[in-house]
Scaffold this motif. Structure first.
Motif, mmCIF file in Angstrom:
data_model
loop_
_atom_site.group_PDB
_atom_site.id
_atom_site.type_symbol
_atom_site.label_atom_id
_atom_site.label_comp_id
_atom_site.label_asym_id
_atom_site.label_seq_id
_atom_site.Cartn_x
_atom_site.Cartn_y
_atom_site.Cartn_z
ATOM 1 N N SER A 25 1.233 -0.815 0.027
ATOM 2 C CA SER A 25 -0.078 0.042 0.430
ATOM 3 C C SER A 25 1.003 1.480 -0.285
ATOM 4 C CB SER A 25 -1.582 -0.301 1.280
ATOM 5 O OG SER A 25 -1.353 1.492 1.912
ATOM 6 N N THR A 26 1.163 2.151 -1.160
ATOM 7 C CA THR A 26 1.341 3.672 -0.784
ATOM 8 C C THR A 26 1.330 4.115 -0.062
ATOM 9 O OG1 THR A 26 -0.672 4.456 -2.198
ATOM 10 C CG2 THR A 26 1.051 3.374 -3.522
ATOM 11 N N ASN A 27 0.169 4.117 0.944
ATOM 12 C CA ASN A 27 -0.024 5.017 2.223
ATOM 13 C C ASN A 27 0.461 4.618 3.113
ATOM 14 O OD1 ASN A 27 -2.309 6.388 1.498
ATOM 15 N ND2 ASN A 27 -3.693 6.150 3.222
ATOM 16 N N GLN A 75 -1.002 -2.441 -6.133
ATOM 17 C CA GLN A 75 -1.356 -2.782 -4.566
ATOM 18 C C GLN A 75 -1.574 -3.672 -5.044
ATOM 19 O OE1 GLN A 75 -1.591 1.907 -2.154
ATOM 20 N NE2 GLN A 75 -3.809 0.785 -3.608
ATOM 21 N N LYS A 113 -5.373 0.551 0.766
ATOM 22 C CA LYS A 113 -6.751 0.529 2.065
ATOM 23 C C LYS A 113 -7.719 1.315 1.529
ATOM 24 C CE LYS A 113 -4.656 1.063 6.025
ATOM 25 N NZ LYS A 113 -3.789 2.031 6.470
ATOM 26 N N GLY A 114 -8.798 0.947 2.033
ATOM 27 C CA GLY A 114 -9.682 1.518 1.518
ATOM 28 C C GLY A 114 -10.333 2.110 3.187
ATOM 29 N N ARG A 115 -11.524 3.685 3.447
ATOM 30 C CA ARG A 115 -11.654 3.730 5.124
ATOM 31 C C ARG A 115 -12.356 2.859 5.264
ATOM 32 N NH1 ARG A 115 -15.835 8.205 4.871
ATOM 33 N NH2 ARG A 115 -13.828 9.386 6.247
ATOM 34 N N LYS A 130 -18.748 4.519 -8.361
ATOM 35 C CA LYS A 130 -17.355 4.958 -7.916
ATOM 36 C C LYS A 130 -16.348 4.416 -9.284
ATOM 37 C CE LYS A 130 -14.213 4.144 -3.723
ATOM 38 N NZ LYS A 130 -14.078 3.897 -2.082
HETATM 39 C C1 BTN Z 1 -11.935 4.468 0.025
HETATM 40 O O1 BTN Z 1 -12.542 4.400 -0.929
HETATM 41 O O2 BTN Z 1 -12.077 3.996 0.655
HETATM 42 C C2 BTN Z 1 -11.011 4.866 0.354
HETATM 43 C C3 BTN Z 1 -9.482 4.456 -0.958
HETATM 44 C C4 BTN Z 1 -7.900 5.305 -0.903
HETATM 45 C C5 BTN Z 1 -7.233 4.210 -1.964
HETATM 46 C C6 BTN Z 1 -6.006 4.703 -2.305
HETATM 47 S S1 BTN Z 1 -4.991 3.749 -3.289
HETATM 48 C C7 BTN Z 1 -3.389 4.932 -2.517
HETATM 49 C C8 BTN Z 1 -3.187 4.734 -0.922
HETATM 50 N N1 BTN Z 1 -2.603 3.824 -0.888
HETATM 51 C C9 BTN Z 1 -3.882 2.618 0.103
HETATM 52 O O3 BTN Z 1 -3.536 2.040 0.457
HETATM 53 N N2 BTN Z 1 -5.278 3.391 0.139
HETATM 54 C C10 BTN Z 1 -5.405 5.079 -0.981
#
Ligand code: BTN
Length: 320
Positions: free
Chosen positions: A92-94, A115, A119-121, A184
């Protein structure tokens, strides 16, 4: 001299030929050495045409992000993207951005072609197959902690504007989704690390579905990509453009000037005027989304007429 500099010269020459002799002289290397370096760039998917007596010209910089092509279109004076770290594949870049945030300069960007654990919310997974654009920006805002949720809106406005530049009109589903044709297209995940009264860093992660044509069964009815909606775009240019708009909106944010962003959020909201569910960990309540206020909070009206302003939250649109 590295291969990125060779690519930069070709890129700046705007698709016209430059002779091998001129380039070799410029970089003080032999023509054979130049040709080896060009071959290395081609291996990365960068299309360079070579014609005897004419030289080299750039056909396309490739749609695969790599260290050689990623910074070509980023202004060197720009804060956002002044340093870009690329991966072909990462969990994951985050998560990576969080690991390096403390010792990194503000504006550093981590970007990947795939990735494996996007990760999402709220702990959800974010599908991040090849073909999408996934990146995270490391921020060290001077603004107070209470303003941090608005950074999701800064990100949403940047994506909105970059797509509008390409003639693509999207809607923003407060607080963190970008919607195209009711599905989305993109999600945003901002994460913060702070002390009691001081922000250590914020990571703004954005994922945009660009050229994927297939999605997993669980999201295929709710997700879309630019390609699925008929838009063939240059993913790398889109990336540069989002960073450019982010630079602008982030400086507005740091100056407490939200007006232009609020206009974008209000005028292009996919939820204002609609019946929504407000989802919190313990309950889901019904309300009508009525506005986005001057601080970027969602204004909702409950069925008993009570009005509330939400700084952050999870929303879904109620079906009629
Ligand atoms: C969502 O829709 O719930 C949020 C999604 C966010 C995705 C981005 S992709 C780049 C960054 N790295 C991650 O793991 N998540 C965010």
């Amino acid at each position: 001299m590295n291969n990125s500099e060779i690519l930069k010269i070709l890129y700046e020459n705007d698709g016209k030929f430059i002779s091998g002799e001129e380039m070799a002289k410029m970089f003080q290397i032999s023509r054979a050495a130049l040709s080896k370096r060009i071959a290395k760039l081609k291996e990365k998917g960068i299309e360079i045409e070579a014609i005897t007596n004419k030289g080299y010209r750039l056909r396309s910089i490739s749609q695969n992000i790599c260290s050689e092509n990623v910074s070509l279109g980023i202004d060197e004076n720009q804060l956002i993207g002044n340093e870009v770290i690329t991966f072909d594949e990462i969990d994951s870049t985050n998560e990576y951005a969080k690991k390096i945030a403390k010792e990194s300069k503000e504006g550093t960007v981590v970007v990947s072609n795939i990735q494996t654990k996007g990760k999402g919310r709220r702990g959800r997974n974010f599908s991040s197959q090849k073909g999408g654009l996934y990146f995270s920006i490391i921020l060290k805002p001077k603004a107070g902690i209470e303003k941090v949720p608005f950074l999701t809106q800064v990100s949403a406005c940047s994506i909105y504007k970059a797509l509008e530049d390409l003639g693509i009109k999207v809607k923003i589903k407060w607080p963190n989704d970008i919607i195209l044709n009711e599905k989305k297209l993109s999600g945003i995940l901002c994460e913060m690390s702070c002390e009691m009264d001081y922000i250590s860093y914020v990571i703004s992660g954005m994922g945009i579905n660009t050229s994927q044509l297939k999605f997993d069964d669980d999201i295929k009815d709710i997700a879309t990509s630019l390609a699925k909606e008929g838009y063939e775009i240059d993913k790398i240019k889109l990336f540069w453009n989002i960073l450019k708009h982010f630079e602008y909106f982030y400086s507005r944010f740091e100056n407490d000037d939200y007006e232009e962003m609020i206009d974008i959020l209000r005028n292009n909201s996919s939820i204002i005027g609609k019946q929504i569910n407000i989802i919190s960990p313990n309950e889901t309540s019904n309300a009508k989304a009525i506005d986005i206020n001057e601080n970027g909070f969602l204004v909702v009206e409950y069925e008993d007429g009570t009005i509330q302003e939400l700084n952050y939250g999870e929303i879904s649109i109620r079906k009629a």
